[in-house]
Design a protein around this motif. Structure first.
Motif, PDB file in Angstrom:
ATOM      1  N   PRO A 108      62.169 -43.592   3.102  1.00 37.52           N
ATOM      2  CA  PRO A 108      61.533 -44.724   3.788  1.00 37.52           C
ATOM      3  C   PRO A 108      61.113 -45.785   2.781  1.00 37.52           C
ATOM      4  O   PRO A 108      60.605 -45.462   1.703  1.00 37.52           O
ATOM      5  CB  PRO A 108      60.304 -44.108   4.460  1.00 37.52           C
TER       6      PRO A 108
ATOM      7  N   TYR B 285      59.086 -49.525   2.373  1.00 39.12           N
ATOM      8  CA  TYR B 285      58.318 -50.648   2.890  1.00 39.12           C
ATOM      9  C   TYR B 285      57.933 -51.536   1.710  1.00 39.12           C
ATOM     10  O   TYR B 285      57.181 -51.101   0.846  1.00 39.12           O
ATOM     11  CB  TYR B 285      57.085 -50.140   3.641  1.00 39.12           C
TER      12      TYR B 285
ATOM     13  N   GLU C 228      59.622 -52.408  -0.987  1.00 35.11           N
ATOM     14  CA  GLU C 228      59.915 -51.682  -2.224  1.00 35.11           C
ATOM     15  C   GLU C 228      60.940 -52.434  -3.077  1.00 35.11           C
ATOM     16  O   GLU C 228      61.699 -51.819  -3.821  1.00 35.11           O
ATOM     17  CB  GLU C 228      60.413 -50.262  -1.909  1.00 35.11           C
TER      18      GLU C 228
ATOM     19  N   ASP D 186      61.433 -50.181   6.611  1.00 40.70           N
ATOM     20  CA  ASP D 186      60.366 -50.135   7.610  1.00 40.70           C
ATOM     21  C   ASP D 186      59.738 -51.527   7.787  1.00 40.70           C
ATOM     22  O   ASP D 186      58.577 -51.751   7.459  1.00 40.70           O
ATOM     23  CB  ASP D 186      59.315 -49.107   7.150  1.00 40.70           C
TER      24      ASP D 186
ATOM     25  N   ASN E  26      57.557 -53.093  11.182  1.00 40.92           N
ATOM     26  CA  ASN E  26      56.874 -52.057  10.413  1.00 40.92           C
ATOM     27  C   ASN E  26      56.191 -51.056  11.355  1.00 40.92           C
ATOM     28  O   ASN E  26      55.446 -51.428  12.247  1.00 40.92           O
ATOM     29  CB  ASN E  26      55.832 -52.706   9.488  1.00 40.92           C
TER      30      ASN E  26
ATOM     31  N   HIS F 181      54.793 -45.218   7.538  1.00 40.58           N
ATOM     32  CA  HIS F 181      55.570 -44.230   6.801  1.00 40.58           C
ATOM     33  C   HIS F 181      56.116 -43.094   7.672  1.00 40.58           C
ATOM     34  O   HIS F 181      57.311 -42.796   7.652  1.00 40.58           O
ATOM     35  CB  HIS F 181      54.650 -43.674   5.697  1.00 40.58           C
TER      36      HIS F 181
ATOM     37  N   ALA G 151      60.218 -43.683  -1.910  1.00 39.60           N
ATOM     38  CA  ALA G 151      61.113 -44.585  -2.636  1.00 39.60           C
ATOM     39  C   ALA G 151      60.681 -44.822  -4.075  1.00 39.60           C
ATOM     40  O   ALA G 151      61.441 -45.362  -4.872  1.00 39.60           O
ATOM     41  CB  ALA G 151      61.169 -45.926  -1.901  1.00 39.60           C
ATOM     42  N   ASP G 152      59.466 -44.427  -4.413  1.00 39.44           N
ATOM     43  CA  ASP G 152      58.871 -44.908  -5.666  1.00 39.44           C
ATOM     44  C   ASP G 152      59.084 -44.031  -6.892  1.00 39.44           C
ATOM     45  O   ASP G 152      58.552 -44.326  -7.961  1.00 39.44           O
ATOM     46  CB  ASP G 152      57.375 -45.136  -5.464  1.00 39.44           C
TER      47      ASP G 152
ATOM     48  N   GLN H  46      57.910 -41.139  -7.521  1.00 36.07           N
ATOM     49  CA  GLN H  46      56.763 -40.304  -7.915  1.00 36.07           C
ATOM     50  C   GLN H  46      57.116 -38.825  -7.866  1.00 36.07           C
ATOM     51  O   GLN H  46      56.645 -38.045  -8.677  1.00 36.07           O
ATOM     52  CB  GLN H  46      55.582 -40.572  -6.982  1.00 36.07           C
TER      53      GLN H  46
ATOM     54  N   ARG I  14      54.435 -34.271 -10.234  1.00 31.11           N
ATOM     55  CA  ARG I  14      54.430 -35.603  -9.609  1.00 31.11           C
ATOM     56  C   ARG I  14      54.048 -36.641 -10.658  1.00 31.11           C
ATOM     57  O   ARG I  14      53.120 -36.453 -11.427  1.00 31.11           O
ATOM     58  CB  ARG I  14      53.422 -35.634  -8.470  1.00 31.11           C
TER      59      ARG I  14
ATOM     60  N   ARG J  97      53.911 -43.928  -9.946  1.00 31.89           N
ATOM     61  CA  ARG J  97      54.870 -44.819  -9.304  1.00 31.89           C
ATOM     62  C   ARG J  97      55.670 -45.559 -10.372  1.00 31.89           C
ATOM     63  O   ARG J  97      55.098 -45.999 -11.364  1.00 31.89           O
ATOM     64  CB  ARG J  97      54.053 -45.842  -8.522  1.00 31.89           C
TER      65      ARG J  97
ATOM     66  N   SER K  22      51.021 -48.916  -4.422  1.00 34.67           N
ATOM     67  CA  SER K  22      50.922 -47.986  -3.305  1.00 34.67           C
ATOM     68  C   SER K  22      50.675 -48.727  -2.001  1.00 34.67           C
ATOM     69  O   SER K  22      50.005 -49.749  -1.972  1.00 34.67           O
ATOM     70  CB  SER K  22      49.776 -47.018  -3.557  1.00 34.67           C
ATOM     71  N   HIS K  23      51.247 -48.196  -0.911  1.00 32.58           N
ATOM     72  CA  HIS K  23      50.994 -48.774   0.405  1.00 32.58           C
ATOM     73  C   HIS K  23      50.017 -47.930   1.173  1.00 32.58           C
ATOM     74  O   HIS K  23      49.873 -48.066   2.376  1.00 32.58           O
ATOM     75  CB  HIS K  23      52.310 -48.895   1.183  1.00 32.58           C
ATOM     76  N   TYR K  24      49.378 -47.023   0.482  1.00 27.72           N
ATOM     77  CA  TYR K  24      48.381 -46.191   1.133  1.00 27.72           C
ATOM     78  C   TYR K  24      46.999 -46.486   0.588  1.00 27.72           C
ATOM     79  O   TYR K  24      46.451 -45.727  -0.183  1.00 27.72           O
ATOM     80  CB  TYR K  24      48.691 -44.701   0.970  1.00 27.72           C
TER      81      TYR K  24
HETATM   82  N1  UDP Z   1      56.130 -46.590   3.453  1.00 28.50           N
HETATM   83  C1  UDP Z   1      56.766 -46.955   4.636  1.00 28.50           C
HETATM   84  N2  UDP Z   1      56.050 -47.678   5.565  1.00 28.50           N
HETATM   85  C2  UDP Z   1      54.746 -48.061   5.368  1.00 28.50           C
HETATM   86  C3  UDP Z   1      54.112 -47.640   4.146  1.00 28.50           C
HETATM   87  C4  UDP Z   1      54.839 -46.907   3.234  1.00 28.50           C
HETATM   88  O1  UDP Z   1      57.930 -46.650   4.855  1.00 28.50           O
HETATM   89  O2  UDP Z   1      54.173 -48.706   6.235  1.00 28.50           O
HETATM   90  C5  UDP Z   1      56.905 -45.818   2.453  1.00 28.50           C
HETATM   91  C6  UDP Z   1      56.904 -46.395   1.062  1.00 28.50           C
HETATM   92  O3  UDP Z   1      57.924 -47.349   0.879  1.00 28.50           O
HETATM   93  C7  UDP Z   1      57.145 -45.162   0.202  1.00 28.50           C
HETATM   94  C8  UDP Z   1      56.461 -44.069   0.995  1.00 28.50           C
HETATM   95  O4  UDP Z   1      56.291 -44.573   2.308  1.00 28.50           O
HETATM   96  O5  UDP Z   1      58.511 -44.827   0.084  1.00 28.50           O
HETATM   97  C9  UDP Z   1      55.124 -43.667   0.404  1.00 28.50           C
HETATM   98  O6  UDP Z   1      54.323 -44.792   0.195  1.00 28.50           O
HETATM   99  P1  UDP Z   1      53.525 -45.047  -1.146  1.00 28.50           P
HETATM  100  O7  UDP Z   1      54.324 -44.618  -2.331  1.00 28.50           O
HETATM  101  O8  UDP Z   1      53.085 -46.474  -1.128  1.00 28.50           O
HETATM  102  O9  UDP Z   1      52.274 -44.092  -0.941  1.00 28.50           O
HETATM  103  P2  UDP Z   1      51.524 -43.162  -2.035  1.00 28.50           P
HETATM  104  O10 UDP Z   1      52.578 -42.428  -2.799  1.00 28.50           O
HETATM  105  O11 UDP Z   1      50.759 -44.098  -2.878  1.00 28.50           O
HETATM  106  O12 UDP Z   1      50.666 -42.263  -1.200  1.00 28.50           O
END
Ligand code: UDP
Ligand code: MG
Length: 339
Positions: free
Chosen positions: A15, A17, A19, A54, A82, A85, A108-109, A111, A209, A212, A217-219
């Motif tokens: 997924p 978003y 990126e 997304d 959107n 996730h 996607a990142d 991690q 892990r 990024r 981050s999108h969270y």
């Molecule tokens: N993502 C998505 N839609 C959203 C938010 C996040 O598809 O509304 C995807 C984002 O591109 C990534 C994955 O969800 O591939 C995890 O997000 P992120 O790495 O930002 O979160 P974290 O690892 O910081 O918890």
């Protein structure tokens, strides 16, 4: 349906978003991993990386389309907006269910250690239907995130929600597990709590892990709290039971209190008890509002579930969507709960 254990068609579901920054780095790594697996004869050469856009607003979809044109390894679908996730991930998995034999979902990142896919596929070839990627350490997390994560997992298990400790959404599922997952029709998605309910044979693979690779981050905390609350309220009704128990205990105490008050009044020892009355009224008011809030959370969820809105809508694909009628028009789930 018997799983294909010989040269399965693997779909790596990612997924995305916003990126744009990280995809040029990680897309090559996903493809290398896939080619490696094909080269070792573990998966079919029809295997693909599937990016799910997304509803990004930064040109991620254009980038995915370009990547898809460059060679056969990359495919993409784009959601109409959107959806968050979990919904984007489900959209990718449902697409992979139609096109492949097994799917590995990953962020996607970069991690999550992409190299762990080798071991995941090995476990699948050995006969597992679901392979969970589990972090072996949380060194790259802040102490705050580590502490809250640990307490949250404890809370989940106290509430009767079964999750795999320190597993996010990096996992392999085969077709029959995905078929089973597709029968879970809820719109409030918490995949890491739903997948263990699917059952079948499962195992874990451990990985480190990282940070990024690019982008951010999108969270943020708000989304994290929202996902955390969803994790409990979508999979457990124990909070409502706790309220019932609390109500019973308080009723019992009130009953004793009334007897006590009557006795004190009859023996003539009643004194102006302003403070105690205010304290009890405030306490009860607080408990009642909190309880209403928790129950309201479930009523709200029921409302969203009752509407049965689609969980995602695919607007574009980088390939011809053969057989979309039937499957594509079937209800594919979900409500944006404002995450
Ligand atoms: N993502 C998505 N839609 C959203 C938010 C996040 O598809 O509304 C995807 C984002 O591109 C990534 C994955 O969800 O591939 C995890 O997000 P992120 O790495 O930002 O979160 P974290 O690892 O910081 O918890
Ligand atoms: Mg991430």
């Amino acid at each position: 349906m018997k799983p294909v254990r010989d040269h399965p068609v693997l779909y790596i579901v990612v997924p995305c978003y916003n990126e744009r920054e990280v995809l040029p780095l990680t897309s090559g790594l996903f493809v290398d991993e896939l080619k490696g697996l094909v080269g070792k004869g573990k998966v079919s050469e029809r295997s693909r990386v599937l990016f799910v856009n997304d509803g990004s607003g930064d040109g991620t979809w254009e980038l995915i389309s370009q990547l898809a044109q460059k060679g056969p390894w990359i495919e993409g679908i784009s959601l109409s907006r959107n959806r968050g996730h979990q919904n984007a991930l489900l959209a990718g998995l449902m697409e992979a269910k139609e096109r492949g034999d097994i799917a590995i979902s990953i962020d996607a990142d970069g991690q999550d250690d992409i190299g762990a896919m080798d071991e995941m596929v090995d476990k699948y070839l050995d006969g597992c239907d679901i392979v969970y990627g589990v972090r072996s350490s949380r060194d790259t997390d802040t102490a705050f995130k580590r502490g809250t994560a640990r307490r949250y997992y404890k809370l989940l298990s106290d509430m009767g929600v079964e999750v795999v400790y320190d597993h996010a959404d990096y996992r392999l599922m085969d077709k029959r597990a995905l078929e089973a997952l597709s029968q879970f029709e809820e719109v409030n998605l918490y995949l890491r709590g739903m997948v263990p309910l699917v059952g079948f044979t499962s195992t874990c693979v451990y990985y480190e892990r990282h940070e990024r690779m690019a982008g951010s981050s999108h969270y943020p905390l708000k989304k994290m709290v929202s996902l955390a609350v969803n994790g409990i309220t979508s999979l457990s009704i124990r909070p409502i039971r706790i309220i019932t128990t609390l109500g019973l205990v308080i009723s019992l105490l009130s009953f004793i209190g009334v007897i006590w008050a009557v006795v004190v009044a009859l023996t003539g020892g009643a004194v102006p008890g302003w403070a105690s009355i205010v304290a009890i009224v405030c306490f009860m008011g607080g408990i009642q509002l909190l309880s209403l809030g928790v129950i309201g959370e479930y009523v709200g969820k029921t409302y969203l579930e009752a509407k049965r809105r689609p969980r995602f809508i695919v607007s574009e694909r980088t390939y011809e969507d053969e057989g979309e009628e039937g499957e594509g028009t079937k209800r594919e789930g979900g409500v944006d709960d404002g995450e």
